[in-house]
Design a protein around this motif. Structure first.
Motif, PDB file in Angstrom:
ATOM      1  N   PHE A 202       0.717  -1.238  -0.005  1.00  0.00           N
ATOM      2  CA  PHE A 202      -0.015   0.174  -0.168  1.00  0.00           C
ATOM      3  C   PHE A 202       0.801   1.370   0.087  1.00  0.00           C
ATOM      4  CE2 PHE A 202      -2.662  -3.111   2.282  1.00  0.00           C
ATOM      5  CZ  PHE A 202      -3.618  -3.094   1.450  1.00  0.00           C
ATOM      6  N   VAL A 224      -0.885  -3.922  -7.348  1.00  0.00           N
ATOM      7  CA  VAL A 224      -2.668  -3.874  -7.022  1.00  0.00           C
ATOM      8  C   VAL A 224      -3.236  -4.539  -8.253  1.00  0.00           C
ATOM      9  CG1 VAL A 224      -2.533  -2.269  -5.049  1.00  0.00           C
ATOM     10  CG2 VAL A 224      -3.117  -1.619  -7.576  1.00  0.00           C
ATOM     11  N   LEU A 375     -18.109  -3.615 -13.995  1.00  0.00           N
ATOM     12  CA  LEU A 375     -17.087  -4.220 -14.610  1.00  0.00           C
ATOM     13  C   LEU A 375     -16.323  -3.386 -15.554  1.00  0.00           C
ATOM     14  CD1 LEU A 375     -15.073  -6.439 -14.200  1.00  0.00           C
ATOM     15  CD2 LEU A 375     -16.594  -8.085 -15.766  1.00  0.00           C
ATOM     16  N   LEU A 378     -14.404  -0.749 -14.111  1.00  0.00           N
ATOM     17  CA  LEU A 378     -13.493  -1.300 -13.408  1.00  0.00           C
ATOM     18  C   LEU A 378     -12.231  -1.756 -14.407  1.00  0.00           C
ATOM     19  CD1 LEU A 378     -15.030  -3.610 -10.696  1.00  0.00           C
ATOM     20  CD2 LEU A 378     -13.633  -1.711 -10.122  1.00  0.00           C
ATOM     21  N   LEU A 381     -10.398   1.662 -15.318  1.00  0.00           N
ATOM     22  CA  LEU A 381      -9.505   1.918 -14.069  1.00  0.00           C
ATOM     23  C   LEU A 381      -8.200   0.823 -14.389  1.00  0.00           C
ATOM     24  CD1 LEU A 381      -9.148   3.033 -10.978  1.00  0.00           C
ATOM     25  CD2 LEU A 381      -9.847   0.924 -10.142  1.00  0.00           C
TER      26      LEU A 381
ATOM     27  N   MET B  18      -9.398  -4.519   2.563  1.00  0.00           N
ATOM     28  CA  MET B  18      -7.993  -3.885   2.304  1.00  0.00           C
ATOM     29  C   MET B  18      -7.521  -2.765   3.285  1.00  0.00           C
ATOM     30  SD  MET B  18      -6.687  -5.022  -0.183  1.00  0.00           S
ATOM     31  CE  MET B  18      -7.004  -6.060  -1.766  1.00  0.00           C
ATOM     32  N   LEU B  21      -6.369  -4.749   6.047  1.00  0.00           N
ATOM     33  CA  LEU B  21      -5.233  -5.253   5.865  1.00  0.00           C
ATOM     34  C   LEU B  21      -3.940  -4.204   5.980  1.00  0.00           C
ATOM     35  CD1 LEU B  21      -5.814  -7.830   2.974  1.00  0.00           C
ATOM     36  CD2 LEU B  21      -5.232  -8.321   5.346  1.00  0.00           C
ATOM     37  N   LEU B  71     -14.257 -11.930 -12.147  1.00  0.00           N
ATOM     38  CA  LEU B  71     -13.528 -10.645 -12.632  1.00  0.00           C
ATOM     39  C   LEU B  71     -13.672  -9.428 -11.929  1.00  0.00           C
ATOM     40  CD1 LEU B  71     -14.501 -11.424 -16.608  1.00  0.00           C
ATOM     41  CD2 LEU B  71     -12.489 -11.951 -15.266  1.00  0.00           C
ATOM     42  N   VAL B  72     -15.089  -9.379 -11.295  1.00  0.00           N
ATOM     43  CA  VAL B  72     -15.627  -8.282 -10.735  1.00  0.00           C
ATOM     44  C   VAL B  72     -14.861  -8.342  -9.494  1.00  0.00           C
ATOM     45  CG1 VAL B  72     -17.513  -7.057  -9.601  1.00  0.00           C
ATOM     46  CG2 VAL B  72     -17.766  -8.143 -11.757  1.00  0.00           C
ATOM     47  N   MET B  75     -11.125  -7.254  -9.910  1.00  0.00           N
ATOM     48  CA  MET B  75     -10.990  -5.573 -10.245  1.00  0.00           C
ATOM     49  C   MET B  75     -11.084  -4.890  -9.089  1.00  0.00           C
ATOM     50  SD  MET B  75      -9.758  -5.829 -13.038  1.00  0.00           S
ATOM     51  CE  MET B  75      -9.741  -4.167 -13.334  1.00  0.00           C
ATOM     52  N   LEU B  76     -12.169  -5.291  -8.285  1.00  0.00           N
ATOM     53  CA  LEU B  76     -12.630  -4.445  -6.932  1.00  0.00           C
ATOM     54  C   LEU B  76     -11.423  -4.610  -6.026  1.00  0.00           C
ATOM     55  CD1 LEU B  76     -16.350  -5.565  -6.149  1.00  0.00           C
ATOM     56  CD2 LEU B  76     -15.514  -3.214  -6.945  1.00  0.00           C
ATOM     57  N   ALA B  78      -8.313  -4.582  -6.924  1.00  0.00           N
ATOM     58  CA  ALA B  78      -7.367  -3.608  -7.391  1.00  0.00           C
ATOM     59  C   ALA B  78      -7.667  -2.239  -7.188  1.00  0.00           C
ATOM     60  CB  ALA B  78      -7.244  -3.974  -8.888  1.00  0.00           C
ATOM     61  N   GLY B  79      -9.224  -2.081  -7.367  1.00  0.00           N
ATOM     62  CA  GLY B  79      -9.656  -0.706  -7.067  1.00  0.00           C
ATOM     63  C   GLY B  79      -9.577  -0.224  -5.524  1.00  0.00           C
ATOM     64  N   ALA B  81      -7.491  -1.436  -3.044  1.00  0.00           N
ATOM     65  CA  ALA B  81      -6.086  -1.636  -2.719  1.00  0.00           C
ATOM     66  C   ALA B  81      -5.574  -0.175  -3.137  1.00  0.00           C
ATOM     67  CB  ALA B  81      -5.298  -2.646  -3.249  1.00  0.00           C
ATOM     68  N   PHE B  82      -5.949   0.263  -4.437  1.00  0.00           N
ATOM     69  CA  PHE B  82      -5.585   1.390  -4.898  1.00  0.00           C
ATOM     70  C   PHE B  82      -5.887   2.518  -4.163  1.00  0.00           C
ATOM     71  CE2 PHE B  82      -5.184   5.096  -7.913  1.00  0.00           C
ATOM     72  CZ  PHE B  82      -3.929   5.132  -8.069  1.00  0.00           C
ATOM     73  N   VAL B  84      -7.282   2.628  -0.996  1.00  0.00           N
ATOM     74  CA  VAL B  84      -6.561   2.595   0.384  1.00  0.00           C
ATOM     75  C   VAL B  84      -5.276   3.337   0.306  1.00  0.00           C
ATOM     76  CG1 VAL B  84      -5.692   1.095   2.124  1.00  0.00           C
ATOM     77  CG2 VAL B  84      -7.846   0.768   1.226  1.00  0.00           C
ATOM     78  N   ALA B  85      -4.265   2.743  -0.785  1.00  0.00           N
ATOM     79  CA  ALA B  85      -3.043   3.483  -0.802  1.00  0.00           C
ATOM     80  C   ALA B  85      -2.992   4.978  -1.230  1.00  0.00           C
ATOM     81  CB  ALA B  85      -2.115   2.735  -1.785  1.00  0.00           C
ATOM     82  N   MET B  86      -4.113   5.435  -1.683  1.00  0.00           N
ATOM     83  CA  MET B  86      -4.115   6.827  -1.845  1.00  0.00           C
ATOM     84  C   MET B  86      -4.532   7.569  -0.887  1.00  0.00           C
ATOM     85  SD  MET B  86      -3.144   7.875  -4.986  1.00  0.00           S
ATOM     86  CE  MET B  86      -2.009   6.575  -5.670  1.00  0.00           C
TER      87      MET B  86
END
Lengths: 560, 100
Positions: A202, A224, A375, A378, A381, B18, B21, B71-72, B75-76, B78-79, B81-82, B84-86
């Protein structure tokens, strides 16, 4: 050669990533745009701004359309080069097979056909004794749409994604394929050289010096979205593997492939060749009704996504109807084949094999014709995270070396930085500039699409020249002011695109969001506005920080 | 419950997972709480994070077919985690809402 394995992998990651990164950037960015290619088409061709349509009646709408469809002049020229003697006049050629394809996002319908030609082929191995015709129609009326109007989303941005719009000798396909392969290599080597994948999962420290914060962001966006990056690079290769990279069915295994076609035709009952006996076409609408009834009976009601007729006008002719894959990852499926002359069912496709299902899943997840708006966003993204990953890779490369290059007088960092500006902000300027030109040029201009393509490359070339022209500070370990300047141009262009859309069509955001809601246009306008705000903010930040212009050996950071 | 609600729940639990974690890491815990709170057991935060991500996966399956849900969910993740990092980079104290 290298002291250890990690150093070898670092070299591989750095240099292959750098060289192919410029192509990867285009593949990722235009891939992200392609998620909404149909919506961009609606924005660029205002007369097609209406609701998506189901496959129209074949008997009432499509049949007369196919009777009017002619071989495309472009393909007449291309085919003439492959045959002996002059091709007959296009009006005299008859259709041997045809298709119509639509998805849940298409107001207009894409159709196409193959026309038989009597000419002998120059190459004995060439079996394509036909010429193609294609068109886009309004499925409500059967009216043809002008060929001059470029579908900027699906016929320009989308092909940029997989072939860079460079068709000569298929060079564009090969370059993107190579870049996709290198993406996989970069991901694997990236994991090997990254020492703290989980500890820094993170981590992004924008307050640290640029070299460090760019690496943080590079690692973050790479890790990520790792599954996205990996599967999209991989499935992209899978999609092209059979016909481009390993076309063994057309080369080494050609006899086997031909034999397989014959056996397959016997197994499925779908004739491989025409019989040469003319026969009329029964009602296709009745076949569509029967197909829908059978899908509903299998508890999977749906619409026709792909309609295909082979050996048209022959007793061996058959009609294949594929169910649209709106509710599944696979593009289309559950095909039902009918005898064209009688309408009797020849074959109902059984569920695909395990291998077939995996292939459909892998290609379907990449080509995404399903109906799932979350989706889709996403995926955008994911694509943009990929762009950030590549762009920060460039910045890290430059930051790591520019001081040393400044001392040694090398121009390496300067060139890489200018190319990075061109590939990051320059590509965005070309894209949005093209949209502005689309709205500014008169709708009935002859060859409008060609002008738009020219504008796209023109904007991009200007961005490159500007980035090179302004790049001198990088050779003194400072920042190229082109970053900030191009951000500001970008912001202005994005605002201008929204404004020109309003002025030329009357479709302002209040209308497309609230009054007469039309999300394809509203979504693009809103995305442009968000993009403009981010670009203006980034431009401001970059310009502000560059005022503390650091000396060559000064410790201050150019990007910070 | 309809599909959109399941997806909303999936997104929220992915973000929650996330965030937990991230908070399980002493470095990020300090970023969020400075010295105002004692970090609970790392194992508990990790367990909660993983469970939350599992709940997110289940919500995805409730909303869509399994092949689509995979898939969803990925991708969720990834979104989330990104995001939280931001948040950690720009507004770390906002993450306090995940451990009131």
């Amino acid at each position: 050669m290298f002291a250890n394995f990690r150093l070898a992998m670092t070299w591989l990651h750095t240099w292959f990533g750098l060289v192919l990164g410029f192509i990867l950037m285009a593949a990722f960015f235009f891939g992200a745009l392609s998620v909404f290619d149909r919506e961009i088409d609606r924005w660029a061709i205002p007369e097609t701004r209406f609701a998506p349509q189901h496959m129209p009646s074949f008997d009432a709408v499509l049949k007369p359309v196919y009777e009017k469809l002619k071989p495309h002049p472009d393909d007449m020229v291309a085919t003439q080069k492959r045959v002996i003697g002059d091709l007959p006049h296009p009006d005299t050629l008859t259709i041997s097979s045809l298709y119509a394809y639509t998805t849940h996002r298409d107001p207009v319908l894409t159709i196409g056909a193959e026309f038989d030609i009597p000419n002998e082929l120059k190459d004995a191995a060439d079996e394509h004794a036909h010429v193609h015709g294609w068109a886009t129609i309004d499925p409500r009326s059967g009216e043809f749409l002008s060929d001059d109007k470029l579908k900027i989303g699906s016929n320009w941005f989308y092909p940029m994604h997989y072939r860079l719009n460079w068709s000569w000798m298929l060079v564009g396909y090969w370059l993107v394929g190579l870049a996709g392969f290198i993406m996989l290599v970069a991901l694997v080597t990236g994991v090997i050289i990254h020492r703290k994948i989980f500890r820094e999962f993170f981590t992004f420290r924008p307050w640290k010096r640029t070299q460090r914060s760019a690496l943080d962001l590079h690692n973050l966006t790479g890790v990520v979205a790792f599954p996205f990056h990996f599967f999209f690079a991989f499935t992209g290769l899978v999609i092209f593997a059979s016909w481009l990279y390993f076309p063994v069915g057309d080369t080494l295994l050609r006899p086997l492939h031909k034999q397989h076609e014959v056996v397959e035709a016997q197994r499925t009952g779908l004739p491989n060749e025409p019989a040469g006996v003319p026969a009329p076409l029964a009602s296709v609408d009745a076949m569509i009704l029967e197909a829908k009834r059978r899908w509903a009976a299998r508890d999977m009601p749906g619409e026709v996504g792909l309609l295909f007729i082979n050996h048209l006008g022959d007793i061996n002719g058959y009609v294949s109807l594929y169910r649209a894959g709106s509710d599944q990852v696979a593009l289309v499926g559950q095909a039902i084949h009918f005898k064209a002359s009688t309408g009797e069912v020849l074959r109902e496709e059984p569920p695909p094999s395990v291998v077939g299902s995996i292939n459909e899943f892998l290609t379907g997840l990449h080509l995404q014709h399903f109906e799932h708006w979350l989706l889709r966003w996403l995926y955008v993204l994911g694509g943009l995270l990929g762009c950030v990953c590549i762009a920060t890779g460039f910045i890290f490369f430059v930051e790591k070396r520019k001081r040393k290059h400044a001392e040694s007088g090398s121009q390496g960092s300067r060139i890489v930085d200018a190319l990075a500006v061109t590939t990051v902000t320059g590509m965005l300027i070309a894209t949005i500039g093209m949209l502005v030109v689309n709205r500014v040029l008169p709708a009935d201009l002859v060859g409008k699409g060609d002008w738009e393509k020219l504008a796209f490359w023109g904007f991009w070339l200007l961005a490159l020249l500007h980035a090179l022209w302004r790049s001198a500070p990088v050779a003194m370990a400072a920042r190229n002011p082109a970053w900030a300047e191009q951000c500001r141009v970008l912001a202005a262009l994005a605002f201008l695109a929204v404004a020109t859309n309003w002025l030329t069509t009357g479709d302002h955001l209040l209308k497309t969001v609230f009054i007469d809601t039309y999300w394809p246009v509203a979504g693009l306008d809103l995305s442009l506005l968000v993009g403009a705000l981010i670009a203006a903010w980034a431009g401001g930040r970059l310009a502000c920080k560059s005022t503390s212009f650091p000396g060559m050996k000064q410790e201050g950071e150019a990007y910070e | 419950m309809n599909e959109a609600l399941w997806l909303l729940l999936a997104a929220l639990t992915a973000l929650l997972g996330m965030a937990w974690l991230a908070l399980a890491m002493p470095m990020h815990w300090k970023q969020v709480f400075t010295h105002t709170a004692v970090q609970p057991s790392t194992a508990i935060l990790r367990l909660l994070g993983c469970l939350s991500l599992l709940v997110s996966a289940c919500c995805c399956v409730m909303a869509d077919s399994l092949s689509m849900a995979v898939l969803v969910w990925l991708m969720l993740l990834a979104g989330a985690a990104f995001m939280v990092a931001m948040l950690l980079a720009r507004y770390p104290t906002l993450l306090r809402i995940f451990w009131p």
